[in-house]
Design a protein around this motif. Structure first.
Motif, PDB file in Angstrom:
ATOM      1  N   UNK A  78      71.855  56.267  60.505  1.00  0.00           N
ATOM      2  CA  UNK A  78      72.490  54.990  60.114  1.00  0.00           C
ATOM      3  C   UNK A  78      73.986  54.977  60.423  1.00  0.00           C
ATOM      4  N   UNK A  79      74.579  56.155  60.651  1.00  0.00           N
ATOM      5  CA  UNK A  79      76.010  56.192  60.978  1.00  0.00           C
ATOM      6  C   UNK A  79      76.303  55.630  62.371  1.00  0.00           C
ATOM      7  N   UNK A  80      75.273  55.548  63.222  1.00  0.00           N
ATOM      8  CA  UNK A  80      75.511  55.085  64.598  1.00  0.00           C
ATOM      9  C   UNK A  80      76.064  53.660  64.656  1.00  0.00           C
ATOM     10  N   UNK A  81      75.759  52.860  63.633  1.00  0.00           N
ATOM     11  CA  UNK A  81      76.213  51.466  63.662  1.00  0.00           C
ATOM     12  C   UNK A  81      77.428  51.302  62.754  1.00  0.00           C
ATOM     13  N   UNK A  82      78.469  50.696  63.266  1.00  0.00           N
ATOM     14  CA  UNK A  82      79.625  50.401  62.428  1.00  0.00           C
ATOM     15  C   UNK A  82      79.175  49.431  61.333  1.00  0.00           C
ATOM     16  N   UNK A  83      79.469  49.786  60.086  1.00  0.00           N
ATOM     17  CA  UNK A  83      78.988  48.997  58.964  1.00  0.00           C
ATOM     18  C   UNK A  83      79.635  47.604  58.970  1.00  0.00           C
ATOM     19  N   UNK A  84      78.834  46.578  58.745  1.00  0.00           N
ATOM     20  CA  UNK A  84      79.254  45.174  58.771  1.00  0.00           C
ATOM     21  C   UNK A  84      79.415  44.608  60.182  1.00  0.00           C
ATOM     22  N   UNK A  85      78.793  45.297  61.173  1.00  0.00           N
ATOM     23  CA  UNK A  85      78.812  44.756  62.533  1.00  0.00           C
ATOM     24  C   UNK A  85      78.093  43.404  62.576  1.00  0.00           C
ATOM     25  N   UNK A  86      78.705  42.444  63.259  1.00  0.00           N
ATOM     26  CA  UNK A  86      78.083  41.122  63.413  1.00  0.00           C
ATOM     27  C   UNK A  86      76.934  41.228  64.425  1.00  0.00           C
ATOM     28  N   UNK A  87      76.001  40.253  64.432  1.00  0.00           N
ATOM     29  CA  UNK A  87      74.887  40.320  65.393  1.00  0.00           C
ATOM     30  C   UNK A  87      75.380  40.232  66.847  1.00  0.00           C
ATOM     31  N   UNK A  88      74.752  41.024  67.704  1.00  0.00           N
ATOM     32  CA  UNK A  88      75.121  41.046  69.128  1.00  0.00           C
ATOM     33  C   UNK A  88      73.848  41.256  69.942  1.00  0.00           C
TER      34      UNK A  88
END
Ligand code: ZN
Length: 454
Positions: free
Chosen positions: A99-109
């Motif tokens: 789960x660390x791979x994604x920056x927390x609170x990233x907007x949809x892309x």
């Protein structure tokens, strides 16, 4: 023997099988480790539901957009999937794997980018090239992926498909609260943050120990009432304080628990007041705990003690850590994993908290009913059995208690002055009281705990 206050929380702990308890603590952290937590969203709800299986936890939801002091509850963030695929369609960075791979609170892309376009959205740590960093973008609409520096350096100059299947919409901020009423309304507050994804020492160790404390306190007699908060860092503490502003005068002692599972010695950061009961109780139990320890002065950075000790509240709440946040290289990286925490360290941290609460629960002030010269202990079987025999610690404790119990010194103060453990002094006081030599005074620490001007 008369025991005006029950030592039951400590007794409940002492009855437990420590090997079994340490394994249980560690397993709980391991079970929660994979969950993608953030300051809002389903990860925190899932975590709270697991805690709710152990203790009577109330789950509160505060709507997005609610003003809490100078802050506003943000939109709720949830993520179903996120990845970077290379030009062959292979997932090379996969949120499902860590789960660390994604920056927390990233907007949809959902787009395809060149490496040069992707680079500004990548985070890695050059001097810890195997570790994945932990990054957040709570209050700024952005997106990013975190990966090891080695992997980043090896990315070929190619096209990459980026997908972040997330939602950032009006919803709620969620927190958990467990209130255990004691024989008086004065409260001990224990607060832990539960908003970090797969990080073991920073968030899971504190919540694991706090849940175990609540479980033990729930099975025990209590003088104080205990309130446990499982909250997202900063915004959660601010929300709770905003919603419960009128209740805070009942808080007489408190602890923020974090980073209590690693192999480092203890660090206790004092409350802003600096000499609150919790500060003195913690300093005392650390002095006698047999591990390396350090007591730190208050500073206005760190965890949620920042909010509890803000000048308008100035609550008697300190922060217990083992290694101090930001000082160990594993902090906020994938190396803060389940190998970084240790079952025995978790259970020793739990024991230390229970010992400090035992001091708070059983601290008492007495008056010596025979203050003119020493009362004759021998004729009451409270002195050594034969002349010349060494005076042991318990007899020292009786002499200290008799000397300083003038109605102005509590047992904790006598413990500080004598260097003897609180529990030894309490045993001495119980025996002297049973022999009619001491009289307990009513508890003096009720009333408003706050002091000084702001
Ligand atoms: Zn953190």
């Amino acid at each position: 023997m008369q025991t005006p206050m029950s030592p039951a929380i400590l007794q409940s702990f002492l009855k437990a099988d420590l090997a079994e308890l340490s394994g249980k603590l560690y397993q709980f952290a391991a079970d929660l480790y994979p969950i993608c937590r953030s300051i809002t969203g389903n990860g925190i709800r899932q975590t709270l539901k697991e805690i709710q299986k152990r203790i009577p936890l109330e789950i509160h939801e505060v709507p997005s957009g609610t003003d809490v002091f100078d802050w506003t509850i943000p939109k709720e963030w949830n993520v179903r999937d996120a990845y970077i695929k290379d030009s062959t369609g292979k997932r090379i960075v996969d949120f499902q794997a860590n789960s660390l791979h994604l920056e927390s609170y990233s907007v949809p892309v959902q787009k395809t980018l060149s490496l040069a376009e992707l680079q500004p959205h990548l985070h890695s740590i050059p001097d810890r090239s195997d570790w994945i960093p932990y990054r957040t973008t709570y209050y700024k609409d952005d997106w990013g992926f975190c990966l090891s520096h080695n992997q980043r350096k090896a990315l070929p100059d190619s096209q990459y498909e980026v997908c972040i299947d997330s939602t950032l919409i009006d919803g709620h901020l969620t927190y958990g609260e467990c209130y255990l009423a004691g024989s008086c309304e004065d409260e001990v507050l224990i607060s832990v943050h539960v908003c970090h994804p797969s990080l073991a020492n920073d968030n899971l160790s504190g919540l694991t120990v706090a849940a175990a404390l609540a479980e033990l306190a729930n099975q025990s007699d209590r003088r104080y009432s205990y309130r446990f908060l499982f909250i997202p860092g900063t915004i959660g503490a601010i929300s709770w304080l905003a919603i419960n502003r009128d209740r805070t005068s009942k808080i007489h002692n408190g602890l923020v628990l974090t980073c209590v599972g690693d192999r480092g010695g203890f660090h206790y950061k004092k409350s802003r007041q600096g000499d609150a009961n919790i500060d003195r109780a913690m300093a005392h139990v650390l002095r006698h705990c047999g591990e390396s320890s350090e007591v730190l002065d208050f500073s206005p950075y760190g965890y949620d003690e920042r909010q509890y000790c803000s000048p308008g509240f100035n609550l008697p709440i300190g922060c217990l850590m083992r290694s101090v946040w930001g000082t160990f290289p594993e902090y906020h990286t994938s190396a803060d994993n389940l190998d970084f925490i240790d079952p025995d360290q978790l259970v020793r941290s739990l024991r230390l908290c229970i010992q400090a609460f035992d001091v708070i629960e059983r601290n008492q002030t007495y008056v010596n009913r025979y203050p003119y010269c020493e009362p004759q202990l021998g004729k009451r079987n409270l002195y050594r059995s034969s002349g010349g025999e060494a005076i042991d610690e318990q007899i020292h404790a009786r002499l200290w208690v008799l000397n300083l119990c003038d109605g102005r010194h509590s047992l904790l103060e006598i413990a500080e002055r004598s260097g003897l453990p609180f529990s030894t002094l309490r045993t001495a006081a119980d025996m002297l009281e049973a022999a009619g030599l001491l009289q307990a005074l009513p508890a003096k620490d009720s009333g408003d705990h706050r002091k000084g001007s702001i």
